[in-house]
Design an enzyme around this catalytic site. Structure first.
Site, mmCIF file in Angstrom:
data_model
loop_
_atom_site.group_PDB
_atom_site.id
_atom_site.type_symbol
_atom_site.label_atom_id
_atom_site.label_comp_id
_atom_site.label_asym_id
_atom_site.label_seq_id
_atom_site.Cartn_x
_atom_site.Cartn_y
_atom_site.Cartn_z
ATOM 1 C CE LYS A 174 -2.488 1.416 3.945
ATOM 2 N NZ LYS A 174 -3.915 2.011 4.256
ATOM 3 N N GLY A 220 -4.810 7.876 16.418
ATOM 4 C CA GLY A 220 -4.948 8.789 15.882
ATOM 5 C C GLY A 220 -3.337 8.927 15.247
ATOM 6 C CB ALA A 221 -0.408 8.804 17.970
ATOM 7 C CG ASP A 222 -0.613 7.327 12.035
ATOM 8 O OD1 ASP A 222 -0.887 8.838 12.334
ATOM 9 O OD2 ASP A 222 -1.611 7.092 10.729
ATOM 10 C CG ASP A 263 -14.174 17.327 14.482
ATOM 11 O OD1 ASP A 263 -13.475 16.069 13.926
ATOM 12 O OD2 ASP A 263 -13.715 17.866 14.621
ATOM 13 C CB SER A 303 -4.360 1.135 16.077
ATOM 14 O OG SER A 303 -4.419 1.668 14.641
ATOM 15 C CE LYS A 333 -0.755 12.426 12.812
ATOM 16 N NZ LYS A 333 -1.152 11.644 11.543
HETATM 17 N N1 LIG Z 1 -3.164 3.800 13.304
HETATM 18 C C1 LIG Z 1 -4.526 3.245 12.308
HETATM 19 O O1 LIG Z 1 -3.869 2.619 12.140
HETATM 20 C C2 LIG Z 1 -5.021 5.104 11.755
HETATM 21 C C3 LIG Z 1 -5.433 4.625 10.416
HETATM 22 C C4 LIG Z 1 -5.410 5.657 9.794
HETATM 23 C C5 LIG Z 1 -5.359 6.898 10.339
HETATM 24 N N2 LIG Z 1 -5.032 7.698 11.168
HETATM 25 C C6 LIG Z 1 -4.493 8.930 11.757
HETATM 26 O O2 LIG Z 1 -5.913 8.987 12.224
HETATM 27 C C7 LIG Z 1 -5.915 10.736 12.778
HETATM 28 C C8 LIG Z 1 -7.325 10.711 12.278
HETATM 29 O O3 LIG Z 1 -7.730 11.009 10.189
HETATM 30 P P1 LIG Z 1 -8.948 10.700 9.236
HETATM 31 O O4 LIG Z 1 -8.607 10.125 7.866
HETATM 32 O O5 LIG Z 1 -9.941 10.857 10.051
HETATM 33 O O6 LIG Z 1 -8.394 12.281 9.276
HETATM 34 P P2 LIG Z 1 -9.939 13.352 8.835
HETATM 35 O O7 LIG Z 1 -9.050 14.873 8.543
HETATM 36 O O8 LIG Z 1 -11.353 12.859 7.908
HETATM 37 O O9 LIG Z 1 -10.619 13.609 10.465
HETATM 38 C C9 LIG Z 1 -10.069 14.039 11.387
HETATM 39 C C10 LIG Z 1 -10.809 15.329 12.554
HETATM 40 O O10 LIG Z 1 -10.133 15.309 13.510
HETATM 41 C C11 LIG Z 1 -10.793 16.125 13.897
HETATM 42 N N3 LIG Z 1 -9.894 16.991 14.930
HETATM 43 C C12 LIG Z 1 -8.332 17.593 14.735
HETATM 44 N N4 LIG Z 1 -8.122 18.219 15.901
HETATM 45 C C13 LIG Z 1 -8.962 17.576 17.000
HETATM 46 C C14 LIG Z 1 -8.945 17.701 18.175
HETATM 47 N N5 LIG Z 1 -7.770 18.441 18.805
HETATM 48 N N6 LIG Z 1 -9.546 16.985 19.015
HETATM 49 C C15 LIG Z 1 -10.692 17.156 17.934
HETATM 50 N N7 LIG Z 1 -11.126 17.337 17.527
HETATM 51 C C16 LIG Z 1 -9.944 16.763 16.059
HETATM 52 C C17 LIG Z 1 -10.590 17.077 12.907
HETATM 53 O O11 LIG Z 1 -11.355 18.677 12.664
HETATM 54 C C18 LIG Z 1 -11.577 15.822 11.320
HETATM 55 O O12 LIG Z 1 -13.332 16.407 11.861
HETATM 56 C C19 LIG Z 1 -4.815 10.727 11.242
HETATM 57 O O13 LIG Z 1 -4.166 11.203 12.560
HETATM 58 C C20 LIG Z 1 -4.631 9.763 10.829
HETATM 59 O O14 LIG Z 1 -3.090 9.881 10.648
HETATM 60 C C21 LIG Z 1 -4.742 5.958 11.986
#
Ligand SMILES: NC(=O)c1ccc[n+]([C@@H]2O[C@H](COP(=O)([O-])OP(=O)(O)OC[C@H]3O[C@@H](n4cnc5c(N)ncnc54)[C@H](O)[C@@H]3O)[C@@H](O)[C@H]2O)c1
Length: 334
Positions: A73, A229-231, A165, A302, A235
């Site tokens: 990927k 979220g931390a990846d 959010d 994760s 982060k």
């Molecule tokens: N662990 C994994 O396998 C994995 C997989 C996919 C995404 N992620 C991570 O997850 C996170 C979110 O991904 P996504 O695709 O949903 O992104 P996205 O941009 O679609 O959504 C993120 C959301 O978080 C909100 N946000 C940002 N900072 C915030 C805060 N301090 N408090 C509350 N809300 C806040 C934003 O307004 C937005 O609605 C990213 O950091 C991404 O890298 C991790």
């Protein structure tokens, strides 16, 4: 060997609706089992950092030897993409025939990323949460949120979901849509992180923040937290004090230390590798317990592992072939 000459192109529209969360959780749990049994090749993600654009790109290869599934990927994370009307995360997956190296399929990996990330949360929640968990707190209502929710609903009987959010519109839209889709569950849009954490049985954090916004004093005994979220390095979403008192299970040890929820506290010396109880793969094969008592706090850290993309892509490919979906192209031959 059956000689395959065509590569199947699958768009997001092709993939949508042909596989469901229940079956993805099954294959993702199977992938973690294979990892636990030492039958996978899954090197850590390779990152490119586009610092001036505030984004990054990752390459994620995997081979599950006993089921003969291999894929790679390519995926970005650009949290500021909203201004271009693009998703923060976009991915492409190439499914490879391990016998010949032939590209069986090139497919959208954006939806697969959402689904397999949700499924990993589902597997962790099944093994690590209290079985009578009913109240879910969700911080972050972006692209991943829906899949985190539906995976949790597959494994627990959730009655109430508290959603926060920083983007008011994202939060309210999510709550309104989910209230229609799941009329038997109460969805509440809340005004602070605290209200999405205080008193919850299960918490999911799914934001790109680098400032921990979940405080230790808000977490009740027995809570399970999916820190998703931390990846990437730098982060973090949780107060490190939570990590110090919790039972931590990671999806992949090396990736978590490099870029998971534990990466900042470990770099700062607040936490060490020995504070991590094990990998989800160890939990699935029964080598490590996901939860020991009803009053401990558990954390699933994760980062997203390539084996989960590979098995989901394989499921999509097989289903698309059965349903005659997608476009066959001759990519390689004259
Ligand atoms: N662990 C994994 O396998 C994995 C997989 C996919 C995404 N992620 C991570 O997850 C996170 C979110 O991904 P996504 O695709 O949903 O992104 P996205 O941009 O679609 O959504 C993120 C959301 O978080 C909100 N946000 C940002 N900072 C915030 C805060 N301090 N408090 C509350 N809300 C806040 C934003 O307004 C937005 O609605 C990213 O950091 C991404 O890298 C991790």
């Amino acid at each position: 060997m059956s000689l395959k000459l065509n590569t199947l192109l699958l768009s997001r529209r092709d993939i949508e609706g042909i596989i469901n969360m229940c079956e993805i959780i099954k294959v993702v749990e199977g992938a973690f089992r294979e990892k636990g049994l030492g039958r996978v090749q899954c090197p850590s993600k390779v990152y490119l950092y586009y610092e001036k654009y505030g984004g990054d790109l990752r390459v994620m290869p995997a081979f599950l030897e006993s089921i003969n599934v291999s894929a790679i990927k390519v995926v970005n994370v650009h949290p500021n993409n909203k201004k271009y009307n693009l998703p923060s995360i976009m991915a492409t997956i190439i499914l490879i025939d391990p016998e010949t190296g032939f590209p069986l399929s090139i497919m959208d990996g954006t939806l697969i990323t959402c689904m397999r990330t949700g499924a990993a949360t589902g597997v962790a929640t099944k093994y690590m949460s209290r079985k009578n968990s009913k109240v879910l707190g969700l911080i972050g209502a972006g692209a991943q949120a829906f899949y985190q929710l539906i995976a949790t609903l597959e494994v627990l009987k959730i009655e109430e979901v508290y959603v926060y959010d920083i983007d008011e519109k994202a939060k309210v839209n999510f709550v309104n849509m989910m209230s229609v889709q799941y009329p038997n569950i109460k969805f509440i849009a809340v005004e602070s992180e605290r209200e999405a954490v205080d008193g919850m049985d299960v918490i999911i954090t799914i934001t790109p923040t680098r400032e921990p916004h979940v405080k230790v004093e808000w977490i009740k005994a027995g809570t399970h937290i999916n820190a998703i979220g931390a990846d990437a390095p730098g982060k973090q979403e949780l107060d490190p004090e939570i990590l110090k008192k919790a039972r931590i299970i990671v999806d992949d040890m090396d990736q978590a230390i490099h870029s998971g929820e534990v990466n900042v506290p470990i770099t700062k010396g607040i936490l060490s590798k020995k504070d991590i109880c094990g990998e989800l793969a160890d939990v699935v094969i029964g080598k490590v317990k996901g939860r020991v008592s009803d009053d401990e706090i558990t954390i699933f850290d994760s980062t997203g592992v390539a084996i989960t993309d590979a098995v989901t892509a394989d499921l999509v490919y097989k289903r698309a072939k059965e349903l005659n979906i997608g476009m066959n192209i001759n990519l390689i031959f004259k």
